[in-house]
Write a protein that holds these residues in place. Structure first.
Motif, PDB file in Angstrom:
ATOM      1  N   LEU A  41       0.829  -1.204   0.000  1.00  0.00           N
ATOM      2  CA  LEU A  41       0.000   0.000   0.000  1.00  0.00           C
ATOM      3  C   LEU A  41       0.865   1.256   0.000  1.00  0.00           C
ATOM      4  O   LEU A  41       0.554   2.230  -0.681  1.00  0.00           O
ATOM      5  CB  LEU A  41      -0.940  -0.005   1.212  1.00  0.00           C
ATOM      6  CG  LEU A  41      -1.772   1.250   1.453  1.00  0.00           C
ATOM      7  CD1 LEU A  41      -2.597   1.616   0.228  1.00  0.00           C
ATOM      8  CD2 LEU A  41      -2.659   1.064   2.655  1.00  0.00           C
ATOM      9  N   MET A  42       1.959   1.230   0.734  1.00  0.00           N
ATOM     10  CA  MET A  42       2.763   2.443   0.878  1.00  0.00           C
ATOM     11  C   MET A  42       3.371   2.943  -0.433  1.00  0.00           C
ATOM     12  O   MET A  42       3.787   4.104  -0.499  1.00  0.00           O
ATOM     13  CB  MET A  42       3.859   2.249   1.920  1.00  0.00           C
ATOM     14  CG  MET A  42       4.908   1.261   1.555  1.00  0.00           C
ATOM     15  SD  MET A  42       6.036   1.048   2.939  1.00  0.00           S
ATOM     16  CE  MET A  42       7.540   1.493   2.152  1.00  0.00           C
ATOM     17  N   ILE A  43       3.391   2.129  -1.480  1.00  0.00           N
ATOM     18  CA  ILE A  43       3.941   2.591  -2.764  1.00  0.00           C
ATOM     19  C   ILE A  43       2.861   2.805  -3.805  1.00  0.00           C
ATOM     20  O   ILE A  43       3.159   3.074  -4.964  1.00  0.00           O
ATOM     21  CB  ILE A  43       5.031   1.624  -3.290  1.00  0.00           C
ATOM     22  CG1 ILE A  43       4.460   0.235  -3.508  1.00  0.00           C
ATOM     23  CG2 ILE A  43       6.236   1.607  -2.372  1.00  0.00           C
ATOM     24  CD1 ILE A  43       5.403  -0.710  -4.234  1.00  0.00           C
ATOM     25  N   GLN A  44       1.607   2.717  -3.405  1.00  0.00           N
ATOM     26  CA  GLN A  44       0.498   2.937  -4.341  1.00  0.00           C
ATOM     27  C   GLN A  44       0.345   4.427  -4.621  1.00  0.00           C
ATOM     28  O   GLN A  44       0.621   5.266  -3.764  1.00  0.00           O
ATOM     29  CB  GLN A  44      -0.801   2.387  -3.757  1.00  0.00           C
ATOM     30  CG  GLN A  44      -0.806   0.902  -3.554  1.00  0.00           C
ATOM     31  CD  GLN A  44      -0.474   0.148  -4.815  1.00  0.00           C
ATOM     32  OE1 GLN A  44      -1.097   0.376  -5.858  1.00  0.00           O
ATOM     33  NE2 GLN A  44       0.504  -0.739  -4.741  1.00  0.00           N
ATOM     34  N   PRO A  45      -0.103   4.779  -5.823  1.00  0.00           N
ATOM     35  CA  PRO A  45      -0.350   6.193  -6.111  1.00  0.00           C
ATOM     36  C   PRO A  45      -1.479   6.748  -5.253  1.00  0.00           C
ATOM     37  O   PRO A  45      -2.424   6.031  -4.908  1.00  0.00           O
ATOM     38  CB  PRO A  45      -0.728   6.215  -7.589  1.00  0.00           C
ATOM     39  CG  PRO A  45      -1.053   4.816  -7.949  1.00  0.00           C
ATOM     40  CD  PRO A  45      -0.413   3.906  -6.949  1.00  0.00           C
ATOM     41  N   TRP A  46      -1.334   8.010  -4.907  1.00  0.00           N
ATOM     42  CA  TRP A  46      -2.360   8.693  -4.131  1.00  0.00           C
ATOM     43  C   TRP A  46      -3.621   8.812  -4.976  1.00  0.00           C
ATOM     44  O   TRP A  46      -3.542   9.053  -6.186  1.00  0.00           O
ATOM     45  CB  TRP A  46      -1.840  10.077  -3.739  1.00  0.00           C
ATOM     46  CG  TRP A  46      -2.698  10.800  -2.751  1.00  0.00           C
ATOM     47  CD1 TRP A  46      -3.512  11.866  -3.027  1.00  0.00           C
ATOM     48  CD2 TRP A  46      -2.836  10.534  -1.361  1.00  0.00           C
ATOM     49  NE1 TRP A  46      -4.158  12.276  -1.885  1.00  0.00           N
ATOM     50  CE2 TRP A  46      -3.756  11.468  -0.829  1.00  0.00           C
ATOM     51  CE3 TRP A  46      -2.286   9.590  -0.502  1.00  0.00           C
ATOM     52  CZ2 TRP A  46      -4.129  11.499   0.489  1.00  0.00           C
ATOM     53  CZ3 TRP A  46      -2.644   9.623   0.840  1.00  0.00           C
ATOM     54  CH2 TRP A  46      -3.560  10.563   1.317  1.00  0.00           C
ATOM     55  N   PRO A  47      -4.809   8.696  -4.372  1.00  0.00           N
ATOM     56  CA  PRO A  47      -6.056   8.824  -5.149  1.00  0.00           C
ATOM     57  C   PRO A  47      -6.175  10.207  -5.775  1.00  0.00           C
ATOM     58  O   PRO A  47      -5.740  11.203  -5.201  1.00  0.00           O
ATOM     59  CB  PRO A  47      -7.155   8.614  -4.116  1.00  0.00           C
ATOM     60  CG  PRO A  47      -6.517   8.064  -2.913  1.00  0.00           C
ATOM     61  CD  PRO A  47      -5.068   8.413  -2.967  1.00  0.00           C
ATOM     62  N   LYS A  48      -6.775  10.249  -6.941  1.00  0.00           N
ATOM     63  CA  LYS A  48      -6.983  11.521  -7.631  1.00  0.00           C
ATOM     64  C   LYS A  48      -8.471  11.855  -7.616  1.00  0.00           C
ATOM     65  O   LYS A  48      -9.311  11.009  -7.909  1.00  0.00           O
ATOM     66  CB  LYS A  48      -6.516  11.394  -9.080  1.00  0.00           C
ATOM     67  CG  LYS A  48      -5.053  11.036  -9.222  1.00  0.00           C
ATOM     68  CD  LYS A  48      -4.337  12.087  -9.991  1.00  0.00           C
ATOM     69  CE  LYS A  48      -2.911  11.724 -10.274  1.00  0.00           C
ATOM     70  NZ  LYS A  48      -2.003  11.937  -9.205  1.00  0.00           N
ATOM     71  N   ALA A  49      -8.760  13.092  -7.288  1.00  0.00           N
ATOM     72  CA  ALA A  49     -10.146  13.575  -7.313  1.00  0.00           C
ATOM     73  C   ALA A  49     -10.476  14.031  -8.727  1.00  0.00           C
ATOM     74  O   ALA A  49      -9.625  14.599  -9.428  1.00  0.00           O
ATOM     75  CB  ALA A  49     -10.334  14.718  -6.336  1.00  0.00           C
ATOM     76  N   THR A  50     -11.694  13.781  -9.134  1.00  0.00           N
ATOM     77  CA  THR A  50     -12.143  14.293 -10.433  1.00  0.00           C
ATOM     78  C   THR A  50     -12.796  15.652 -10.206  1.00  0.00           C
ATOM     79  O   THR A  50     -13.399  15.887  -9.154  1.00  0.00           O
ATOM     80  CB  THR A  50     -13.132  13.322 -11.100  1.00  0.00           C
ATOM     81  OG1 THR A  50     -14.220  13.083 -10.211  1.00  0.00           O
ATOM     82  CG2 THR A  50     -12.458  12.011 -11.451  1.00  0.00           C
ATOM     83  N   PRO A  51     -12.679  16.528 -11.175  1.00  0.00           N
ATOM     84  CA  PRO A  51     -13.257  17.869 -10.998  1.00  0.00           C
ATOM     85  C   PRO A  51     -14.766  17.891 -10.915  1.00  0.00           C
ATOM     86  O   PRO A  51     -15.445  17.008 -11.273  1.00  0.00           O
ATOM     87  CB  PRO A  51     -12.788  18.641 -12.232  1.00  0.00           C
ATOM     88  CG  PRO A  51     -11.966  17.735 -13.052  1.00  0.00           C
ATOM     89  CD  PRO A  51     -11.965  16.381 -12.414  1.00  0.00           C
TER      90      PRO A  51
END
Length: 150
Positions: free
Chosen positions: A140-150
């Motif tokens: 988990l520690m190397i997973q990309p951070w979640p991205k919010a959609t506009p």
């Protein structure tokens, strides 16, 4: 401290419910792509998750750590556990909604674990391993951070 002990237990129970509802083969597929909402409950939880990702990210960028932690706590406990998990139970029993509901549950859980990870790395890493298997090289520690959609 006692409150966050209960929060860790709540995360564990959310994950356990989802793991009982979704096959282990489906977890990786569902975690890799954003789901499409079908019901109003689906739309509401995905909108709430998106807002939480946006707000937590913004607060972490501004070093407002306590507010970021509180936002993910509120989302996981109130929106995901109290509202959507309850709404998902009849949806999982409906064969037409089961797959989309399972997809949303996995998507919400994996993104919630990513958001909680900076504050509770040990419990989130353990839950991640239970989702994807302990022999998986994907931490988990190397997973990309979640991205919010506009």
């Amino acid at each position: 401290i006692k409150g966050y002990k209960h929060f860790a237990n709540k995360l564990w129970n959310i994950a356990r419910f989802i793991l009982l509802s979704v096959s282990s083969e489906e977890v990786a597929d569902y975690a890799s792509s954003a789901p499409q909402p079908v019901t109003e409950a689906d739309k509401a939880i995905l909108e709430s998750l998106n807002a939480t990702v946006r707000d937590v990210t913004s607060n972490l960028d501004r070093y407002v750590i306590h507010e970021a932690a509180n936002q993910v706590y509120q989302f996981a406990w109130k929106e995901l556990a109290d509202v959507y998990l309850e709404a998902s139970k009849p949806q999982l029993a409906d064969q037409q909604l089961k797959q989309s509901t399972a997809h949303i549950l996995v998507w919400c859980l994996t993104n919630t674990l990513k958001l909680v990870h900076p504050f509770a790395p040990f419990v989130t890493e353990e839950l991640w391993g239970r989702l994807f298997g302990t022999d998986s090289p994907s931490l988990l520690m190397i997973q990309p951070w979640p991205k919010a959609t506009p």
